[in-house]
Design an enzyme around this catalytic site. Structure first.
Site, PDB file in Angstrom:
ATOM      1  N   ASP A  14      44.483  29.142  27.738  1.00  0.00           N
ATOM      2  CA  ASP A  14      45.644  29.278  28.631  1.00  0.00           C
ATOM      3  C   ASP A  14      45.501  30.467  29.588  1.00  0.00           C
ATOM      4  O   ASP A  14      46.496  31.015  30.050  1.00  0.00           O
ATOM      5  CB  ASP A  14      46.949  29.433  27.828  1.00  0.00           C
ATOM      6  CG  ASP A  14      47.102  28.374  26.756  1.00  0.00           C
ATOM      7  OD1 ASP A  14      46.946  27.191  27.087  1.00  0.00           O
ATOM      8  OD2 ASP A  14      47.366  28.727  25.589  1.00  0.00           O
ATOM      9  N   LYS A  17      42.331  28.835  33.785  1.00  0.00           N
ATOM     10  CA  LYS A  17      41.028  28.350  34.250  1.00  0.00           C
ATOM     11  C   LYS A  17      41.163  27.308  35.358  1.00  0.00           C
ATOM     12  O   LYS A  17      40.365  27.269  36.286  1.00  0.00           O
ATOM     13  CB  LYS A  17      40.249  27.763  33.070  1.00  0.00           C
ATOM     14  CG  LYS A  17      39.803  28.815  32.062  1.00  0.00           C
ATOM     15  CD  LYS A  17      39.075  28.201  30.882  1.00  0.00           C
ATOM     16  CE  LYS A  17      39.973  27.425  29.957  1.00  0.00           C
ATOM     17  NZ  LYS A  17      40.949  28.253  29.222  1.00  0.00           N
ATOM     18  N   GLY A  41      44.570  22.021  28.936  1.00  0.00           N
ATOM     19  CA  GLY A  41      45.637  21.804  29.902  1.00  0.00           C
ATOM     20  C   GLY A  41      45.430  22.737  31.075  1.00  0.00           C
ATOM     21  O   GLY A  41      45.898  23.874  31.066  1.00  0.00           O
ATOM     22  N   HIS A  42      44.684  22.283  32.073  1.00  0.00           N
ATOM     23  CA  HIS A  42      44.353  23.138  33.214  1.00  0.00           C
ATOM     24  C   HIS A  42      45.329  22.852  34.356  1.00  0.00           C
ATOM     25  O   HIS A  42      45.312  21.780  34.950  1.00  0.00           O
ATOM     26  CB  HIS A  42      42.904  22.902  33.652  1.00  0.00           C
ATOM     27  CG  HIS A  42      41.907  23.357  32.622  1.00  0.00           C
ATOM     28  ND1 HIS A  42      40.545  23.204  32.765  1.00  0.00           N
ATOM     29  CD2 HIS A  42      42.093  23.982  31.428  1.00  0.00           C
ATOM     30  CE1 HIS A  42      39.940  23.713  31.705  1.00  0.00           C
ATOM     31  NE2 HIS A  42      40.859  24.180  30.884  1.00  0.00           N
ATOM     32  N   GLN A 224      39.734  25.576  26.532  1.00  0.00           N
ATOM     33  CA  GLN A 224      40.200  26.479  25.476  1.00  0.00           C
ATOM     34  C   GLN A 224      39.791  27.920  25.827  1.00  0.00           C
ATOM     35  O   GLN A 224      39.810  28.284  26.982  1.00  0.00           O
ATOM     36  CB  GLN A 224      39.682  26.049  24.104  1.00  0.00           C
ATOM     37  CG  GLN A 224      40.309  24.765  23.570  1.00  0.00           C
ATOM     38  CD  GLN A 224      39.643  23.521  24.110  1.00  0.00           C
ATOM     39  OE1 GLN A 224      38.444  23.379  24.075  1.00  0.00           O
ATOM     40  NE2 GLN A 224      40.424  22.604  24.631  1.00  0.00           N
TER      41      GLN A 224
END
Length: 422
Positions: A14, A17, A41-42, A224
């Protein structure tokens, strides 16, 4: 001959990225995801819209880019096709600029059930899985039972699927209290598999090395964070893949000598989702302030993130393990209103102060803090480093001195443009 540059997170994920890859991609022709699955979750924000990418590389919205899902990734066809539909609703057909490795592993509906059953059985000792089936898929990969994207094209694909599914059904019988019905998701899964056939399935190791020889600029995108690495993270509260720079070699099929710059991303403070050690976690009003001001809720799960001060011990560890060449600091603006900012510079463990990241992931330790004066001003509109407050520059200088690496990019807001490049 070019080298593959890498962008990855240096904390527990988080870090931001997605935005960084989106900002960096104009300098690269190809962007390649090298590990992880749809637990990523980008988040990308531009043009007043926000997109969250889970499997597709974050360069997908850039014109003329090539986006590769590498062999180190595990893919749920349902989640991937849902994501593709959303992208294509905005951008049109992306089948020419999204390539999928034949060697990438498939997440079956029964992998999701195994994930849920295992996590439920752990009770209080659960690891905080996203329940996407990622751990069981990687277990089948290393157990040499898995199905891969290339198998989709095989005549006996359905037989292979059923054989693996039956194995999973047998394993699920070990959890007599766990009930499930996969039929609806299985229908969606096979429909998504059929739709995926309009994309090119590639030997990514051949293509990426050809790009290297042809001087095509490539950016490898991690998911991650480094402290969730299966080997060097806070085990067992980790993900199931190698999230550090070494994972690029096995996740894309390149030699270590072909890795170029390593861009390491970190927040100006720390967050973590799920269970596991977090030495600087704050349980007071300050922790809640960081959560609300930073909108610290998981892009994949919506879970509130645990928040705390920057951990310099852990950051230096991640910089060392990844061979970071350039640091990128995110969410600096969240600290705008604070009178005092703290950074952990050591850990007190068993009455002794240590300055390294221990085997047990810094459990049962007390952080030793150094305090900094806050800048107490809104930096969101600033676009050049010299215009930043001196207190902010002092904070950056401290981080550079401690890590031995320059902070090259500073994010001062969520939008693509809210970025200072030094």
């Amino acid at each position: 001959m070019t080298k593959v540059d890498v962008v990855l997170g240096l904390q527990w994920g988080d870090e931001g990225k997605g935005k960084v890859v989106d900002v960096l991609t104009p300098n690269y022709k190809a962007i390649a995801r090298f590990q992880g699955g749809p637990n990523a979750g980008h988040s990308l924000k531009f043009g007043g819209e926000e997109f969250v990418l889970h499997t597709v590389p974050s360069g997908i919205f850039r014109e003329n880019s090539i986006n590769i899902i590498g062999n180190g990734v595990v893919i749920d066809p349902v989640i991937l096709m849902d994501e593709i539909h959303k992208i294509e609703a905005k951008d049109g057909d992306i089948s020419k600029k999204l390539l999928i490795a034949k060697r990438a592993q498939l997440i079956l509906p029964s992998h999701r059930m195994l994930d849920a059953a295992s996590e439920a059985a752990k009770g209080a000792s659960k690891i905080g899985s996203t329940l996407k089936g990622i751990g069981p898929a990687y277990m089948d990969k290393t157990g040499r039972n898995g199905l891969r994207v290339g198998d989709i094209l095989a005549e006996n694909f359905k037989e292979k699927y059923n054989a693996l599914k039956e194995k999973h059904v047998g394993m699920l019988s070990l959890y007599p209290d766990f009930t499930y019905d996969n039929s609806e998701y299985e229908q969606k899964w096979f429909a998504a598999v059929e739709e995926l056939k309009r994309f090119s399935f590639i030997e990514n190791e051949v293509l990426v090395n050809q790009y290297i020889n042809d001087d095509v600029a490539i950016l490898a995108e991690g998911a991650q964070g480094s402290l969730l690495d299966i080997d060097f993270g806070t085990y067992p509260f980790v993900t199931s893949s190698n999230t550090m720079a070494a994972g690029v070699c096995t996740g894309l099929g390149i030699a270590p000598s072909k890795v170029g710059k390593v861009f390491g991303i970190f927040k100006a403070y720390c967050t973590r989702v799920g269970s596991g050690p977090f030495p600087t976690e704050l349980f007071d009003d300050m922790g809640e302030y960081l959560r609300q001001a930073g909108h610290e809720f998981g892009a994949t799960t919506g879970r509130p993130r645990r928040c705390g001060w920057l951990d310099m011990v852990a950051l230096k560890y991640a910089v060392m393990m990844n061979g970071v060449t350039d640091l990128i600091m995110m969410k600096s603006d969240i600290l705008n209103d604070l009178d005092t900012i703290k950074v952990a510079v050591g850990y007190k463990q068993d009455g002794k102060v240590i300055d390294w990241f221990p085997y047990d992931g810094a459990e049962n330790i007390e952080p030793v803090y150094q305090e900094f004066k806050g800048w107490k001003s809104d930096i969101c509109g600033i676009r050049d480093y010299e215009s930043l407050p001196q207190e902010f520059k002092d904070y950056v200088a401290f981080i550079e001195k401690e890590t031995g690496v320059n902070v090259r990019i500073i994010s001062v807001g969520p939008d693509r443009e809210a970025t200072i490049v030094r």
